[in-house]
Design a protein around this motif. Structure first.
Motif, PDB file in Angstrom:
ATOM      1  N   PRO A 157       0.983  -1.277  -0.123  1.00 33.34           N
ATOM      2  CA  PRO A 157      -0.102  -0.296  -0.080  1.00 33.34           C
ATOM      3  C   PRO A 157       0.507   1.415   0.242  1.00 33.34           C
ATOM      4  O   PRO A 157       0.826   1.765   0.990  1.00 33.34           O
ATOM      5  CB  PRO A 157      -0.508   0.189   1.410  1.00 33.34           C
ATOM      6  CG  PRO A 157       0.100  -1.134   2.017  1.00 33.34           C
ATOM      7  CD  PRO A 157       1.172  -1.338   1.572  1.00 33.34           C
ATOM      8  N   THR A 158       1.516   1.394  -0.631  1.00 38.78           N
ATOM      9  CA  THR A 158       2.422   3.163  -1.291  1.00 38.78           C
ATOM     10  C   THR A 158       1.902   3.761  -1.140  1.00 38.78           C
ATOM     11  O   THR A 158       2.193   5.118  -0.990  1.00 38.78           O
ATOM     12  CB  THR A 158       3.445   2.096  -2.257  1.00 38.78           C
ATOM     13  OG1 THR A 158       2.703   2.855  -3.568  1.00 38.78           O
ATOM     14  CG2 THR A 158       4.890   1.677  -2.360  1.00 38.78           C
ATOM     15  N   SER A 159       0.189   4.433  -2.250  1.00 37.56           N
ATOM     16  CA  SER A 159      -0.350   5.213  -2.124  1.00 37.56           C
ATOM     17  C   SER A 159       0.803   5.933  -2.631  1.00 37.56           C
ATOM     18  O   SER A 159       1.239   5.318  -3.517  1.00 37.56           O
ATOM     19  CB  SER A 159      -0.347   5.994  -0.236  1.00 37.56           C
ATOM     20  OG  SER A 159      -1.180   7.118  -0.590  1.00 37.56           O
ATOM     21  N   ALA A 160       0.277   6.872  -3.067  1.00 35.52           N
ATOM     22  CA  ALA A 160       0.262   8.074  -4.352  1.00 35.52           C
ATOM     23  C   ALA A 160       1.664   9.161  -4.198  1.00 35.52           C
ATOM     24  O   ALA A 160       2.094   8.885  -2.440  1.00 35.52           O
ATOM     25  CB  ALA A 160      -0.722   8.839  -4.745  1.00 35.52           C
ATOM     26  N   GLY A 161       2.626   9.190  -5.148  1.00 35.97           N
ATOM     27  CA  GLY A 161       3.649  10.154  -4.318  1.00 35.97           C
ATOM     28  C   GLY A 161       4.695   9.263  -4.506  1.00 35.97           C
ATOM     29  O   GLY A 161       4.571   8.055  -3.969  1.00 35.97           O
ATOM     30  N   ASN A 162       6.151  10.261  -4.311  1.00 33.14           N
ATOM     31  CA  ASN A 162       7.327   9.295  -4.045  1.00 33.14           C
ATOM     32  C   ASN A 162       7.865   8.496  -5.084  1.00 33.14           C
ATOM     33  O   ASN A 162       8.197   7.457  -4.772  1.00 33.14           O
ATOM     34  CB  ASN A 162       7.299   8.789  -2.601  1.00 33.14           C
ATOM     35  CG  ASN A 162       8.967   9.212  -2.162  1.00 33.14           C
ATOM     36  OD1 ASN A 162       9.695   9.003  -3.113  1.00 33.14           O
ATOM     37  ND2 ASN A 162       9.576   8.973  -0.132  1.00 33.14           N
ATOM     38  N   THR A 163       8.195   9.035  -6.477  1.00 34.41           N
ATOM     39  CA  THR A 163       8.083   8.070  -7.545  1.00 34.41           C
ATOM     40  C   THR A 163       9.343   7.375  -6.945  1.00 34.41           C
ATOM     41  O   THR A 163       9.350   6.215  -7.785  1.00 34.41           O
ATOM     42  CB  THR A 163       8.585   9.261  -8.824  1.00 34.41           C
ATOM     43  OG1 THR A 163       6.989   9.708  -8.643  1.00 34.41           O
ATOM     44  CG2 THR A 163       8.360   8.444  -9.977  1.00 34.41           C
ATOM     45  N   HIS A 164       9.773   8.140  -6.254  1.00 31.15           N
ATOM     46  CA  HIS A 164      11.863   7.306  -6.585  1.00 31.15           C
ATOM     47  C   HIS A 164      11.825   6.446  -5.785  1.00 31.15           C
ATOM     48  O   HIS A 164      11.885   5.059  -5.818  1.00 31.15           O
ATOM     49  CB  HIS A 164      12.394   8.487  -5.011  1.00 31.15           C
ATOM     50  CG  HIS A 164      13.597   7.634  -5.579  1.00 31.15           C
ATOM     51  ND1 HIS A 164      15.028   7.172  -6.663  1.00 31.15           N
ATOM     52  CD2 HIS A 164      14.950   6.935  -4.645  1.00 31.15           C
ATOM     53  CE1 HIS A 164      15.682   6.926  -6.304  1.00 31.15           C
ATOM     54  NE2 HIS A 164      15.637   6.818  -5.359  1.00 31.15           N
ATOM     55  N   ARG A 165      10.815   6.015  -4.525  1.00 31.74           N
ATOM     56  CA  ARG A 165      10.772   5.367  -3.636  1.00 31.74           C
ATOM     57  C   ARG A 165      10.385   4.094  -4.387  1.00 31.74           C
ATOM     58  O   ARG A 165       9.941   3.091  -3.782  1.00 31.74           O
ATOM     59  CB  ARG A 165      10.149   6.240  -1.723  1.00 31.74           C
ATOM     60  CG  ARG A 165       9.843   4.450  -0.962  1.00 31.74           C
ATOM     61  CD  ARG A 165       9.073   5.224   0.076  1.00 31.74           C
ATOM     62  NE  ARG A 165       8.113   5.840   0.085  1.00 31.74           N
ATOM     63  CZ  ARG A 165       7.424   5.671   0.691  1.00 31.74           C
ATOM     64  NH1 ARG A 165       7.613   5.474   1.655  1.00 31.74           N
ATOM     65  NH2 ARG A 165       5.951   6.172   0.263  1.00 31.74           N
ATOM     66  N   GLN A 166       8.596   4.448  -4.852  1.00 30.22           N
ATOM     67  CA  GLN A 166       7.835   3.774  -5.919  1.00 30.22           C
ATOM     68  C   GLN A 166       8.818   3.094  -6.112  1.00 30.22           C
ATOM     69  O   GLN A 166       8.617   1.547  -6.229  1.00 30.22           O
ATOM     70  CB  GLN A 166       6.710   4.007  -6.418  1.00 30.22           C
ATOM     71  CG  GLN A 166       6.058   5.218  -6.092  1.00 30.22           C
ATOM     72  CD  GLN A 166       4.603   4.810  -5.636  1.00 30.22           C
ATOM     73  OE1 GLN A 166       4.541   3.705  -6.055  1.00 30.22           O
ATOM     74  NE2 GLN A 166       3.433   5.761  -5.212  1.00 30.22           N
ATOM     75  N   LEU A 167       9.673   3.689  -7.056  1.00 28.59           N
ATOM     76  CA  LEU A 167      10.492   2.467  -7.725  1.00 28.59           C
ATOM     77  C   LEU A 167      11.528   1.349  -7.574  1.00 28.59           C
ATOM     78  O   LEU A 167      11.091   0.523  -7.808  1.00 28.59           O
ATOM     79  CB  LEU A 167      10.848   3.124  -8.826  1.00 28.59           C
ATOM     80  CG  LEU A 167      10.155   4.265 -10.194  1.00 28.59           C
ATOM     81  CD1 LEU A 167      10.224   4.987 -10.514  1.00 28.59           C
ATOM     82  CD2 LEU A 167       9.534   3.109 -11.152  1.00 28.59           C
ATOM     83  N   MET A 168      11.773   2.021  -6.707  1.00 24.96           N
ATOM     84  CA  MET A 168      12.717   1.329  -5.507  1.00 24.96           C
ATOM     85  C   MET A 168      11.871  -0.454  -5.023  1.00 24.96           C
ATOM     86  O   MET A 168      12.424  -1.286  -5.230  1.00 24.96           O
ATOM     87  CB  MET A 168      13.252   2.167  -4.295  1.00 24.96           C
ATOM     88  CG  MET A 168      14.297   1.477  -3.641  1.00 24.96           C
ATOM     89  SD  MET A 168      14.145   2.015  -1.803  1.00 24.96           S
ATOM     90  CE  MET A 168      13.195   2.196  -1.164  1.00 24.96           C
TER      91      MET A 168
END
Ligand code: DLL
Length: 435
Positions: A157-168
């Motif tokens: 459940p990452t929710s939206a935002g923080n693209t860098h962390r999403q990709l990691m």
């Protein structure tokens, strides 16, 4: 992959019998418990016993977004408050949101609907699904979340935002599916491209994208950038949230509407009469299993058409075409619903500002950007830089507070925004939908 094969492939005849029973039950429920529906039905001279066939749905009154607003927050609830276990909301035309209430049974229905959508994307127990829709009052995050749990997949459940962390996390946790808005999917894809990321390091296979209009062009780009299949999911707060309809991998065009929970009509928005299958019209939805806040003939203002041909996937629930746009003036900017009248409400009464404005929407680097042009009142054409800067700040703040969205504000000279003798043009939408 089917989540619920007997339901998803039920012969039309049985499905329609079930729909009628459920419609009758829903009409009885709202007639008993919701004054607005009872009064409207009485005015039309129709009682619950008069609903004897599916066509009789057309005897029922329409529901509009304004009805939800006027009965804010609980006026359209059809279950006692003690049975309501969840609230969601989405922004409306004033500062007050549209509120939806769910009973425990409604949450079951919702996760069932989303589970079927995940089945359409071949998502099951072995999958890891990154839910990058916003969590909170918005239905996207939690709606997908409980569907993923229902099918027994692993939810991130990452929710939206923080693209860098999403990709990691996508790489480290081995996400096989991602659910977010199509514009955010593009941003994620561009993040990968800009980092010269080797896509073979990802296990990502499929994306479940919706909450705003998007196009085949965007689909191609997302599929290329992320190396996945991109599928469309539709829904709205007023009828439940995401999961009302979904594309399947096999059909790859058109969204199956779960007709054992949602009855739908496609109508000419002006006359309210049905349009022939295949022709575009306004989608109108009646929920037939909801308890907390059922909606009769909800006018979505979304434009679509019925696809009459059966789908190669074998599901018997009819398909609608990708949503083409809206009949009203609601804009969706970075997933947030924006009405021009909200801007008007924010600026009216600010000293030095005239109630003349124009919303200019663009897509820059695949992100929606809203520029609000607001006219200075003739009496305040100040050359004093500080005064203008102060005004700039306070007007931006007022607008951003109402919209819940950052905007680019442009103060304009008096008289420079185009006037019209008929309806004013409040919006210039430069986002090209055909990319
Ligand atoms: O956007 C629910 C949702 C969340 C759907 C996540 C899909 C995924 P609302 O905030 O109430 O609910 O906005 C509903 O968004 O009437 C449409 O105009 C638009 N919309 C939703 N899905 C699509 C889609 C959620 N797939 C409003 N294509 C709806 C085009 C969509 N427009």
């Amino acid at each position: 992959m089917y989540w619920n094969k007997p339901m998803e492939t039920m012969p039309r005849e049985n499905l329609e019998r079930l729909q009628l029973e459920r419609l009758q039950e829903t009409v009885r429920r709202v007639y008993q418990n919701v004054p607005l529906y009872r009064e409207r039905m009485q005015k039309l001279g129709v009682a619950p016993e008069d609903i004897c066939s599916l066509d009789d749905v057309r005897r029922l009154p329409f529901t509009e977004k304004t009805d939800l607003r006027d009965n804010y927050p609980y006026g359209l609830f059809a279950a006692p408050q003690s049975e309501i276990v969840r609230i969601h909301a989405s922004s409306g035309t004033t500062g007050k949101p549209i509120v939806a209430g769910y009973t425990a049974h409604d949450l079951q229905v919702w996760s069932e609907a989303v589970a079927r959508c995940l089945g359409c994307a071949d998502v099951g127990r072995e999958d890891t699904v990154q839910v990058s829709y916003g969590y909170g009052l918005f239905t996207g995050g939690l709606g997908l979340h409980y569907g993923v749990e229902k099918v027994g997949a692993k939810v991130v459940p990452t929710s939206a935002g923080n693209t860098h962390r999403q990709l990691m996390l996508m790489e480290d946790l081995g996400s096989t599916a991602v659910a977010c808005t199509p514009s955010y999917a593009l941003m994620l894809g561009e993040g990968l491209r800009d980092a010269h990321f080797d896509l073979s390091r990802l296990k990502l296979r499929v994306g479940i994208f919706g909450a705003e209009p998007w196009t085949e062009g965007m689909r191609d780009e997302i599929e290329k950038l992320l190396g996945i299949k991109a599928l469309d999911i539709y829904g709205l707060t007023e009828t439940i949230g995401p999961g009302v309809a979904m594309e399947c991998l096999e059909g790859h065009s058109g969204l199956h509407m779960w007709e054992d929970h949602f009855m739908f009509e496609v109508l000419n928005p002006d006359s309210g009469e049905p349009v022939p299958d295949g022709e575009y019209g306004e989608l109108v939805i009646t929920t037939i299993t909801k308890e907390g806040m059922p909606t009769l003939r909800y006018r979505t203002h979304d434009l679509t058409a019925v696809i009459p041909e059966p789908c190669p996937c074998g599901r018997t629930h009819r398909r609608i075409r990708r949503l083409r746009g809206r009949t009203d003036d609601m804009l969706i900017i970075r997933g947030v619903n924006v009405f021009p009248s909200q801007v008007e409400a924010a600026i009216v009464g600010i000293p030095g500002i005239a109630p003349r404005y124009l919303l200019v929407v663009d897509r820059v680097n695949n992100l929606d950007v809203l520029e609000v042009q607001v006219e200075l009142a003739p009496e305040l054409v100040s050359d004093e830089v500080r005064a203008v800067e102060d005004l700039q700040r306070s007007v931006s703040r007022a607008i951003e507070q109402v919209l819940g969205l950052s905007v680019k504000l442009r103060l304009m000279n008096p008289g420079s925004i185009e006037r019209s003798e008929g309806k004013s043009k409040r919006v210039v939408d430069n986002r090209s939908l055909i990319r």
